[in-house]
Motif scaffolding. Sequence first.
Motif, short mmCIF file in Angstrom:
data_model
loop_
_atom_site.label_atom_id
_atom_site.label_comp_id
_atom_site.label_asym_id
_atom_site.label_seq_id
_atom_site.Cartn_x
_atom_site.Cartn_y
_atom_site.Cartn_z
N PRO A 52 -6.71 29.28 -15.34
CA PRO A 52 -7.91 28.43 -15.30
C PRO A 52 -8.97 28.94 -16.28
N LEU A 53 -9.61 28.00 -16.97
CA LEU A 53 -10.63 28.34 -17.95
C LEU A 53 -11.85 27.45 -17.76
N THR A 54 -13.02 28.07 -17.71
CA THR A 54 -14.29 27.34 -17.77
C THR A 54 -14.97 27.72 -19.07
N ALA A 55 -15.22 26.75 -19.93
CA ALA A 55 -15.85 27.00 -21.23
C ALA A 55 -17.23 26.34 -21.26
N ILE A 56 -18.26 27.15 -21.51
CA ILE A 56 -19.63 26.66 -21.64
C ILE A 56 -19.96 26.66 -23.13
N ILE A 57 -20.26 25.49 -23.66
CA ILE A 57 -20.44 25.32 -25.11
C ILE A 57 -21.79 24.67 -25.38
N ILE A 86 -8.81 23.21 -16.88
CA ILE A 86 -9.81 23.50 -17.93
C ILE A 86 -11.08 22.70 -17.67
N THR A 87 -12.20 23.40 -17.60
CA THR A 87 -13.51 22.77 -17.42
C THR A 87 -14.36 23.07 -18.65
N ILE A 88 -14.85 22.04 -19.30
CA ILE A 88 -15.73 22.21 -20.46
C ILE A 88 -17.10 21.66 -20.11
#
Length: 284
Positions: free
Chosen positions: A168-173, A204-206
Amino acid sequence: MARKNLPPSARQRRLGTELRRLREQADLSVTKAAALLGFSQPQVSSIETGRFAVSADRVRAMARSYTCTDEALIEALAEMTGGRTRGWWEEYRDMLPPDALDLAELEHHATAMRTASVIHLPGLLQTRAHAHAVISDVVPSLAPPEVEHRVSYRIKRQAVLYGESPTPLTAIIHEAALRMGFGGPAVARAQLETLLDMSEREHITILVIPFGAGTFPSSGQGIHYMTDTVPNLGTVQLDTDHGSAFLDTQPQLVKYRTVLDRMEGGSLKSAESRDLIRRVAADL
């Protein structure tokens, strides 16, 4: 032929550090610990610096001798044994800095990841063309073969996001990273379309921090937080111009969990973030 005298990896050093912390919490000197365990003092010191491979059973015995009663922690430490993981990244040993190999190994073992970027998009979500444009412009300049090695390494790191049990990946951009346009309009548009595709994956959460959201912590650096089976065994990787910095003390882990929580709090929700990415792509 097998390589000899490889320096300990970040994961091996971390195991040694955690065993040292347990020993110190038990108020045992190296001399007392060695006598208790039936080891020599140099053996204990070498284990604690990651220079001496140790078995899972021995780690369990050490932890319990140090009066550790946290079974989840003991088992997590036992899983870190066996020396350096012989993963795909070993083929890059003579091509890339050691911290690049450490990062790939830590990602391989992570149970979840959180990453935050302001100017550059997370490496785990970059297209090959985007990565090539960014890496080609580093200082000092790299020769074409070196650029290709680093690009292929970055793309291979993304394997953790695929397969039967993706991480699982949470990406804050930040919106600024969406609008940088690295590689020109065609490359940038394809990169944003890839972000949209990836954001539709369940694991995946962006989340996007839009312009106008105001100030937020750690706006000047990229943060990559890798969670282990036990939260206290997580690792933070900070991207800097001179390479990676790995942080793993409890105050550091607490600080960066808080930073990422606050950054998430200032981000748009997933659906709103996708809408913003689509608008940026339409402007190209």
